[in-house]
Design an enzyme around this catalytic site. Structure first.
Site, PDB file in Angstrom:
ATOM      1  N   LYS A  11      -1.611  -2.779   3.706  1.00 55.91           N
ATOM      2  CA  LYS A  11      -0.447  -2.545   4.568  1.00 55.91           C
ATOM      3  C   LYS A  11      -0.679  -3.066   5.994  1.00 55.91           C
ATOM      4  O   LYS A  11      -1.834  -3.329   6.383  1.00 55.91           O
ATOM      5  CB  LYS A  11      -0.135  -1.042   4.583  1.00 55.91           C
ATOM      6  N   TYR A  51      10.499   0.120  -2.809  1.00 63.73           N
ATOM      7  CA  TYR A  51      10.522   1.550  -2.515  1.00 63.73           C
ATOM      8  C   TYR A  51      11.847   2.201  -2.950  1.00 63.73           C
ATOM      9  O   TYR A  51      12.260   3.220  -2.383  1.00 63.73           O
ATOM     10  CB  TYR A  51      10.271   1.786  -1.019  1.00 63.73           C
ATOM     11  N   PHE A  59      12.654   9.380   5.431  1.00 56.93           N
ATOM     12  CA  PHE A  59      11.734   8.428   6.073  1.00 56.93           C
ATOM     13  C   PHE A  59      11.852   7.014   5.497  1.00 56.93           C
ATOM     14  O   PHE A  59      11.069   6.134   5.839  1.00 56.93           O
ATOM     15  CB  PHE A  59      10.282   8.919   5.933  1.00 56.93           C
ATOM     16  N   ARG A  87      -6.108   3.360  -8.677  1.00 53.34           N
ATOM     17  CA  ARG A  87      -5.351   4.515  -8.182  1.00 53.34           C
ATOM     18  C   ARG A  87      -6.315   5.637  -7.754  1.00 53.34           C
ATOM     19  O   ARG A  87      -6.132   6.272  -6.722  1.00 53.34           O
ATOM     20  CB  ARG A  87      -4.430   4.969  -9.312  1.00 53.34           C
ATOM     21  N   THR A  93      -1.612  10.375  -1.369  1.00 55.20           N
ATOM     22  CA  THR A  93      -0.713   9.660  -0.444  1.00 55.20           C
ATOM     23  C   THR A  93      -1.004  10.012   1.017  1.00 55.20           C
ATOM     24  O   THR A  93      -1.108   9.124   1.867  1.00 55.20           O
ATOM     25  CB  THR A  93       0.762  10.011  -0.773  1.00 55.20           C
ATOM     26  N   ARG A 104      -8.018   5.989   1.175  1.00 53.28           N
ATOM     27  CA  ARG A 104      -7.212   6.734   2.147  1.00 53.28           C
ATOM     28  C   ARG A 104      -8.011   7.876   2.765  1.00 53.28           C
ATOM     29  O   ARG A 104      -7.856   8.182   3.950  1.00 53.28           O
ATOM     30  CB  ARG A 104      -5.947   7.254   1.468  1.00 53.28           C
ATOM     31  N   ASN A 114      -1.114   4.661   5.467  1.00 53.04           N
ATOM     32  CA  ASN A 114      -2.164   5.053   4.532  1.00 53.04           C
ATOM     33  C   ASN A 114      -2.862   3.880   3.836  1.00 53.04           C
ATOM     34  O   ASN A 114      -3.274   3.972   2.685  1.00 53.04           O
ATOM     35  CB  ASN A 114      -1.624   6.096   3.537  1.00 53.04           C
ATOM     36  N   HIS A 117      -0.996   0.145  -0.682  1.00 51.86           N
ATOM     37  CA  HIS A 117      -0.129   0.506  -1.793  1.00 51.86           C
ATOM     38  C   HIS A 117      -0.863   0.084  -3.053  1.00 51.86           C
ATOM     39  O   HIS A 117      -1.407  -1.026  -3.113  1.00 51.86           O
ATOM     40  CB  HIS A 117       1.207  -0.245  -1.725  1.00 51.86           C
ATOM     41  N   GLU A 128       5.652  -4.782 -10.477  1.00 53.53           N
ATOM     42  CA  GLU A 128       5.304  -5.070  -9.083  1.00 53.53           C
ATOM     43  C   GLU A 128       4.603  -6.414  -8.941  1.00 53.53           C
ATOM     44  O   GLU A 128       4.829  -7.136  -7.969  1.00 53.53           O
ATOM     45  CB  GLU A 128       4.432  -3.943  -8.525  1.00 53.53           C
TER      46      GLU A 128
HETATM   47  P1  ADP Z   1       1.982   6.306  -3.039  1.00 53.61           P
HETATM   48  O1  ADP Z   1       1.908   5.179  -2.034  1.00 53.61           O
HETATM   49  O2  ADP Z   1       0.799   7.254  -2.917  1.00 53.61           O
HETATM   50  O3  ADP Z   1       2.226   5.834  -4.447  1.00 53.61           O
HETATM   51  P2  ADP Z   1       4.824   7.104  -2.788  1.00 53.61           P
HETATM   52  O4  ADP Z   1       5.216   6.062  -3.791  1.00 53.61           O
HETATM   53  O5  ADP Z   1       5.341   8.501  -3.001  1.00 53.61           O
HETATM   54  O6  ADP Z   1       3.228   7.234  -2.620  1.00 53.61           O
HETATM   55  O7  ADP Z   1       5.304   6.670  -1.334  1.00 53.61           O
HETATM   56  C1  ADP Z   1       5.244   5.323  -0.931  1.00 53.61           C
HETATM   57  C2  ADP Z   1       4.832   5.245   0.517  1.00 53.61           C
HETATM   58  O8  ADP Z   1       5.827   5.855   1.323  1.00 53.61           O
HETATM   59  C3  ADP Z   1       3.531   6.011   0.837  1.00 53.61           C
HETATM   60  O9  ADP Z   1       2.377   5.270   0.547  1.00 53.61           O
HETATM   61  C4  ADP Z   1       3.715   6.262   2.313  1.00 53.61           C
HETATM   62  O10 ADP Z   1       3.373   5.115   3.085  1.00 53.61           O
HETATM   63  C5  ADP Z   1       5.207   6.495   2.436  1.00 53.61           C
HETATM   64  N1  ADP Z   1       5.519   7.939   2.387  1.00 53.61           N
HETATM   65  C6  ADP Z   1       5.566   8.740   1.297  1.00 53.61           C
HETATM   66  N2  ADP Z   1       5.885  10.010   1.628  1.00 53.61           N
HETATM   67  C7  ADP Z   1       6.054  10.003   2.976  1.00 53.61           C
HETATM   68  C8  ADP Z   1       6.395  10.994   3.963  1.00 53.61           C
HETATM   69  N3  ADP Z   1       6.643  12.261   3.610  1.00 53.61           N
HETATM   70  N4  ADP Z   1       6.454  10.618   5.266  1.00 53.61           N
HETATM   71  C9  ADP Z   1       6.227   9.336   5.636  1.00 53.61           C
HETATM   72  N5  ADP Z   1       5.922   8.349   4.760  1.00 53.61           N
HETATM   73  C10 ADP Z   1       5.821   8.665   3.462  1.00 53.61           C
END
Ligand code: ADP
Length: 155
Positions: A11, A51, A59, A87, A93, A104, A114, A117, A128
């Site tokens: 990222k 997303y 957000f 993973r 997350t 992370r 974080n 992805h 993807e």
């Molecule tokens: P992951 O990346 O762990 O698979 P998600 O697919 O749920 O998680 O979310 C995608 C991305 O959106 C996260 O990696 C993070 O950057 C962002 N994100 C998720 N939840 C939040 C939140 N509550 N506040 C801010 N950003 C978030």
């Protein structure tokens, strides 16, 4: 076990903090094979797709802006059970909840910023990878240390 491919996006926070090498090193040291990699600028259009599962979250716009705030590095890693291995290396997350020893957990103290992805299932990984790469971007080449990375009956 199955040889799989997964998508990793380093990222903008990772690019800006100079952590590209650190993160890539972890996957290399694990024994995963890098089969595609490029730096790209993400767009609103591709992020709406990528997303889509978060489109009704408050957000949503903010994470899209964050993901467009600088170029990112997209890469494809290959290995046995690669999707769940990557993973697990990624961690939770929210960087504050992620276990130390995960990417992370070691480099992030934020939910949004974080570091990476990583695809969350074999089906998602396929979709993807097709989103970010063309067939010509993938390199099919022997991993010459395979005999020291896997047992002969593991493939
Ligand atoms: P992951 O990346 O762990 O698979 P998600 O697919 O749920 O998680 O979310 C995608 C991305 O959106 C996260 O990696 C993070 O950057 C962002 N994100 C998720 N939840 C939040 C939140 N509550 N506040 C801010 N950003 C978030």
């Amino acid at each position: 076990m199955v040889m799989e491919r997964t998508l990793v996006i380093l990222k903008p926070c990772t690019v800006q903090r100079g952590l590209i090498g650190e993160v890539i090193s972890r996957f290399e040291r694990k024994g995963l094979q890098l089969v595609a990699m490029k730096m790209i600028q993400l767009t609103d259009e591709v992020l709406n797709e990528h997303y889509a599962h978060l489109s009704d979250r408050p957000f949503f716009n903010r994470i899209k802006l964050s993901m467009m705030s600088s170029p990112v590095v997209v890469c494809c890693w290959q290995g046995l059970d690669c999707v769940q291995v990557v993973r697990a290396m990624t961690g939770a997350t929210n960087g504050r909840n992620a276990q130390p020893g995960t990417i992370r957990g070691d480099y992030s103290i934020s939910t949004q910023e974080n570091i990476v992805h990583t695809s969350d299932s074999v089906e998602t990984a396929k979709i993807e990878l097709e989103r970010f790469f063309d067939e010509i971007d993938f390199f099919d080449y022997p991993q010459t240390l395979d005999a020291y990375i896997y047992a002969s009956d593991e493939k």
